[in-house]
Design a protein around this motif. Structure first.
Motif, PDB file in Angstrom:
ATOM      1  N   HIS A 315      18.707  16.198  40.343  1.00 37.07           N
ATOM      2  CA  HIS A 315      19.442  15.376  41.300  1.00 37.07           C
ATOM      3  C   HIS A 315      18.686  14.066  41.467  1.00 37.07           C
ATOM      4  N   ALA A 316      19.185  13.002  40.874  1.00 44.13           N
ATOM      5  CA  ALA A 316      18.534  11.692  40.913  1.00 44.13           C
ATOM      6  C   ALA A 316      19.520  10.672  41.471  1.00 44.13           C
ATOM      7  N   PRO A 317      19.604  10.540  42.786  1.00 44.44           N
ATOM      8  CA  PRO A 317      20.615   9.665  43.391  1.00 44.44           C
ATOM      9  C   PRO A 317      20.344   8.189  43.149  1.00 44.44           C
ATOM     10  N   ALA A 318      21.414   7.414  43.210  1.00 44.53           N
ATOM     11  CA  ALA A 318      21.322   5.957  43.115  1.00 44.53           C
ATOM     12  C   ALA A 318      22.128   5.357  44.251  1.00 44.53           C
ATOM     13  N   VAL A 319      21.695   4.205  44.715  1.00 47.85           N
ATOM     14  CA  VAL A 319      22.413   3.520  45.794  1.00 47.85           C
ATOM     15  C   VAL A 319      23.839   3.242  45.338  1.00 47.85           C
ATOM     16  N   GLY A 320      24.795   3.627  46.152  1.00 49.04           N
ATOM     17  CA  GLY A 320      26.206   3.461  45.818  1.00 49.04           C
ATOM     18  C   GLY A 320      26.877   4.762  45.441  1.00 49.04           C
TER      19      GLY A 320
END
Length: 511
Positions: A315-320
């Motif tokens: 799980h590697a979230p990114a802004v947006g």
């Protein structure tokens, strides 16, 4: 920690259009594309698609590298990337009718521009990035491969390769490189300046020095030095594809230290890793630290490493990522985001909604008596601070709500709107406990704890008899908050009162 919470901090990605431009301008990719266009009339190739000696010279000239002693090697590398990514396609030569083997350096096929080449000019940014990602995987495999000179030295008399003899384990090498890129990714996500370089000794140490080792042994330092030199070779391979920005180890320094038989490490570096394996790279005291190598992920590198992590199930979230999700998902995630990225995520989420609808969704998602609810309400309050006054109606609708009325009054007061009813003492204390519960849950760093200690002291100084009233607050976290205040308050008498109040609150909750 719940299983669905982020395992990595979020990163801010550049737009696909910007990333695609970066991919096209990466030196290795640009050369591969130029060679693919040059192959329009057909280029004879060997069995594996490698360019033959005579066309290699012409290709090197075409790239303007004829004057560089490494020009043919750079050209062959770019050609191989063109083959691997489909920028050129190979048509095999028909089999020799009499079945004889082809002579050395004879063409086994002809290369011409492939279908993928057209996508570099007419395809979408994602098409370009997909081609680049494929090439990047090839380059990563090359970076993890053993040194060609070592291979030549270690070939057995029978011409067979003995991997044990060259001390090379392909899986271990690939895992080590993945770990290094993962550490760089984590540093980029955590750093307020994503473009900050990381000293190579610190990066190598982050993978080798155990977390609980205060002073590395000579053997460990030697291992770090060897890893550092291996990374120097690997980053030199990875930079032309645009994955990293790298300032290599000074060749003169390597020669100096090799002659003395010393490890290639600066004196007095601050290297190691923090809790959870988080690498630490404090500035080194040596003014000439750049001689030991400096590296950072480029924006394209951040995109690529994240893509690989997602493929691996991380799980590697990114802004947006949350802009199209519900308010409940947003508020559950925001507490785990660094403050600047939390605000950026909130702004993108709000941009997709009207102020009134956004406020109503946020307020509805902020309700709850579970352990995470105070942090959701704090996230809602911070997100609502970015909402335009058009949302006033939604905030007035919850003025009588025990859980939301306090933050609604704060929002209205900050905008100097008229007709704000005075809150009851019960609501004031409930909001105080709720806010403290949220901040206690997120106060993991020493700096945050110090700020919280000042807040606790200020509260008790401003409200005489604070603890006598606070233990009666009907909030699930009242006892926990009072116990924490007892630990944090610098005044021994006040700390004792807090602990007594916590005992009363717990007794009250158990009745």
């Amino acid at each position: 920690m719940s299983a669905d919470r982020p395992t990595l901090p979020p990163v801010r990605l550049h737009s696909e259009a910007e990333l695609a431009r970066d991919a096209l301008s990466a030196p290795l990719m640009a050369r591969a594309a130029k060679l693919a266009r040059w192959a329009e009339r057909g280029v004879p190739v060997g069995v594996g698609g490698e360019i033959l000696q005579e066309p290699l010279a012409a290709a090197t000239e075409h790239l303007g590298l004829a004057g560089d002693e490494d020009g043919p090697a750079y050209t062959a590398e770019a050609w191989q990337l063109a083959v691997d990514t489909g920028l050129v396609e190979i048509e095999e030569a028909p089999d020799d009718e009499d079945g004889t083997d082809l002579p050395d350096n004879a063409a086994a096929g002809t290369a011409t521009p492939g279908e993928e080449l057209g996508l570099l000019t007419s395809g979408s940014p994602q098409d370009i990035l997909d081609i680049w990602l494929g090439g990047m995987e090839t380059v990563l495999a090359d970076a993890a491969a053993p040194d060609l000179a070592d291979l030549a030295d270690q070939l057995t008399q029978g011409g067979e390769l003995d991997l044990d003899a060259i001390d090379w384990n392909p899986e271990e090498e690939a895992e080590l490189l993945d770990g290094i890129l993962g550490n760089l990714y984590l540093l980029t996500a955590l750093n307020e300046r994503p473009d900050q370089d990381v000293p190579l000794p610190a990066l190598a140490a982050s993978m080798i020095v155990p977390d609980d080792m205060d002073e590395p042994t000579d053997d460990v330092l030697e291992e770090v030095s060897e890893a550092m030199m291996r990374l120097d070779d690997q980053f030199r391979v990875l930079e032309p594809i645009g994955l990293v920005a790298y300032q290599p180890v000074d060749e003169a320094l390597i020669e100096e230290l090799d002659e003395d038989g010393e490890t290639v490490l600066p004196q007095g570096p601050s290297t190691g890793s923090g809790p959870g394996g988080t690498p630490i790279a404090e500035p080194l005291t040596d003014e000439d630290v750049s001689r030991y190598g400096l590296v950072r992920l480029t924006p394209l590198g951040v995109y690529a490493v994240r893509a690989r992590m997602l493929d691996a199930g991380v799980h590697a979230p990114a802004v947006g990522d949350l802009s199209d999700k519900g308010a409940d998902v947003l508020l559950e995630a925001l507490p785990d985001y660094p403050e600047p990225l939390a605000q950026a995520e909130s702004e993108l989420w709000l941009a997709a909604r009207t102020p009134l609808d956004a406020a109503r969704d946020l307020l509805a998602a902020a309700r709850g008596d579970d352990e995470r609810a105070p942090r959701r309400r704090l996230g809602a309050q911070q997100t609502l601070s970015l909402v335009a006054p058009d949302a006033e109606e939604a905030l007035r609708e919850v003025l009588d709500d025990r859980q939301l009325g306090g933050l609604a009054r704060v929002w209205l007061a900050e905008r100097a709107l008229p007709g704000i009813p005075e809150p009851s003492q019960e609501m004031i204390f409930w909001l105080t406990v709720d806010t403290l519960a949220a901040q206690l849950d997120s106060a993991e760093e020493e700096e945050a704890t110090a700020e919280l200690r000042e807040l606790v002291q200020g509260l008790t100084e401003q409200h005489s008899g604070f603890f006598e009233t606070a233990w009666r607050v009907d909030h699930p976290a009242t006892a926990d908050v009072l116990e924490a205040m007892g630990r944090l308050h610098p005044d021994k008498k006040a700390a004792k009162e807090a602990r007594k109040a916590a005992f009363k609150a717990r007794s009250r909750q158990s009745d």
